[in-house]
Write an enzyme that holds these catalytic residues in place. Structure first.
Site, PDB file in Angstrom:
ATOM      1  N   ASP A 122       0.812  -1.221   0.000  1.00 56.43           N
ATOM      2  CA  ASP A 122       0.000   0.000   0.000  1.00 56.43           C
ATOM      3  C   ASP A 122       0.847   1.273   0.000  1.00 56.43           C
ATOM      4  O   ASP A 122       0.310   2.365   0.188  1.00 56.43           O
ATOM      5  CB  ASP A 122      -0.920   0.021   1.229  1.00 56.43           C
ATOM      6  CG  ASP A 122      -2.128  -0.876   1.059  1.00 56.43           C
ATOM      7  OD1 ASP A 122      -2.493  -1.160  -0.100  1.00 56.43           O
ATOM      8  OD2 ASP A 122      -2.702  -1.302   2.080  1.00 56.43           O
ATOM      9  N   CYS A 165      -4.998  10.104  -2.349  1.00 63.51           N
ATOM     10  CA  CYS A 165      -4.301   9.073  -1.577  1.00 63.51           C
ATOM     11  C   CYS A 165      -2.898   8.812  -2.087  1.00 63.51           C
ATOM     12  O   CYS A 165      -2.007   8.472  -1.307  1.00 63.51           O
ATOM     13  CB  CYS A 165      -5.109   7.776  -1.584  1.00 63.51           C
ATOM     14  SG  CYS A 165      -6.550   7.790  -0.518  1.00 63.51           S
ATOM     15  N   HIS A 181     -11.258   7.662   5.803  1.00 58.73           N
ATOM     16  CA  HIS A 181     -10.304   8.762   5.976  1.00 58.73           C
ATOM     17  C   HIS A 181     -10.985  10.070   5.577  1.00 58.73           C
ATOM     18  O   HIS A 181     -11.851  10.080   4.686  1.00 58.73           O
ATOM     19  CB  HIS A 181      -9.081   8.581   5.069  1.00 58.73           C
ATOM     20  CG  HIS A 181      -7.993   7.745   5.651  1.00 58.73           C
ATOM     21  ND1 HIS A 181      -7.112   7.019   4.866  1.00 58.73           N
ATOM     22  CD2 HIS A 181      -7.582   7.529   6.934  1.00 58.73           C
ATOM     23  CE1 HIS A 181      -6.246   6.390   5.627  1.00 58.73           C
ATOM     24  NE2 HIS A 181      -6.505   6.685   6.882  1.00 58.73           N
ATOM     25  N   ARG A 196      -9.772   5.564  11.683  1.00 60.95           N
ATOM     26  CA  ARG A 196      -8.327   5.346  11.693  1.00 60.95           C
ATOM     27  C   ARG A 196      -7.658   6.224  12.753  1.00 60.95           C
ATOM     28  O   ARG A 196      -7.228   5.739  13.784  1.00 60.95           O
ATOM     29  CB  ARG A 196      -7.732   5.621  10.307  1.00 60.95           C
ATOM     30  CG  ARG A 196      -8.235   4.682   9.209  1.00 60.95           C
ATOM     31  CD  ARG A 196      -7.745   3.260   9.373  1.00 60.95           C
ATOM     32  NE  ARG A 196      -8.118   2.396   8.271  1.00 60.95           N
ATOM     33  CZ  ARG A 196      -7.427   2.229   7.152  1.00 60.95           C
ATOM     34  NH1 ARG A 196      -6.300   2.884   6.967  1.00 60.95           N
ATOM     35  NH2 ARG A 196      -7.849   1.415   6.208  1.00 60.95           N
TER      36      ARG A 196
END
Length: 282
Positions: free
Chosen positions: A71, A274, A171, A142
């Site tokens: 990731d 992201c 997020h 998160r």
């Protein structure tokens, strides 16, 4: 309404090629290990975004990918940089934990003297959105609420906490985008955002409506297309091409939306923002 005149501000971004990107576990609702990733397509989509940034006059630096960090392409989660100060990440899931040290090392090796390892869980710009006056900070899935006070003390800017309530928008950067950070001056130009109200608690929706009464409000369909996982340079707004309902409102406000296809990377739960960390100089 008169259309504002916008101008792009050259930015410095940190990106990481998806050389080892795969979905071998699930830590958000978008990840399904049963759906294979076409790595060649993911690489081409990532390169298209990187090249578009450079064509627009921005600097893009590349983080070397690591095989044990699938990731790592999602560089926005690795740190938050404000005025040349770097608050590192502390990931909520062990699967991503090793990424934090890689990011911190990159910043130290590239001239950042003030790099802090956080005490509390935060996932970088995934949950911290920066304006000229304050930080908007997500919590609920998160980042720890305790990370907000830590960021405020470190960056010396007010931090406004926002509660996320829909697990699809785990997020802050999946539910809100800063379009223009404002100038930070009393009575000056305020920040502008776009966001999806359904991702937030009633109290947080009320806070956003009070702070940003003229915000671009996204529909459920555009939010589900990850249209808020976008990057703005003050003029150009790079966002997923499928968020078609956002293009008109952005143009009405003087922005130039640029549709991008990051469909393969969306299988990991991320899109334009992201994969883009902003490196803000001191």
């Amino acid at each position: 309404m008169r259309t504002p005149r916008r101008s792009a501000i050259p930015r410095r971004y940190l990106m990481c090629p998806p050389a080892y990107f795969r979905v071998s576990y699930s830590i958000n609702p978008w990840m399904d290990p049963g759906k294979p990733v076409d790595l060649a397509v993911a690489q081409a989509q990532w390169e298209d975004l990187r090249d578009r940034y450079r064509a627009l006059g921005h600097t893009v630096e590349e983080l070397v990918p690591h095989p044990g960090c699938p990731d790592m392409v999602f560089t926005a989660n690795g740190a938050t940089v404000v005025d040349g100060r770097v608050l590192g990440a502390r990931f909520a899931f062990a699967e991503r934990g090793a990424e934090a040290a890689v990011h911190a090392r990159w910043y130290r090796e590239h001239g950042f003297a003030d790099v802090r390892e956080p005490l509390h869980i935060n996932e970088g710009e995934g949950d911290f959105a920066v304006t000229a006056s304050w930080l908007l900070a997500g919590r609920g899935f998160r980042s720890s609420p305790l990370s907000h006070a830590e960021a405020q003390e470190y960056f010396r800017r007010p931090v406004i906490g926002l509660d996320l309530v829909d697990p699809r928008f785990y997020h802050l950067d999946t539910a809100l985008c800063v379009l223009d950070g404002g100038d930070g001056e009393p009575g000056g130009r305020g920040a502008e955002i776009m966001y999806y109200p359904g991702a937030f608690s009633p109290g947080s929706r009320a806070v956003l409506a009070r702070l940003f009464p003229d915000a671009v409000v996204a529909s459920a369909a555009d939010a589900a297309a990850f249209g808020l996982n976008a990057v703005s340079d003050g003029l150009h707004v790079l966002l997923p091409a499928g968020a078609v309902g956002l293009f008109g409102p952005l143009r009405e406000r003087g922005f130039e939306p640029l549709g991008m296809d990051l469909g393969e990377l969306l299988k990991g739960g991320g899109s334009v923002k992201c994969v883009t960390a902003e490196v803000r100089p001191g």
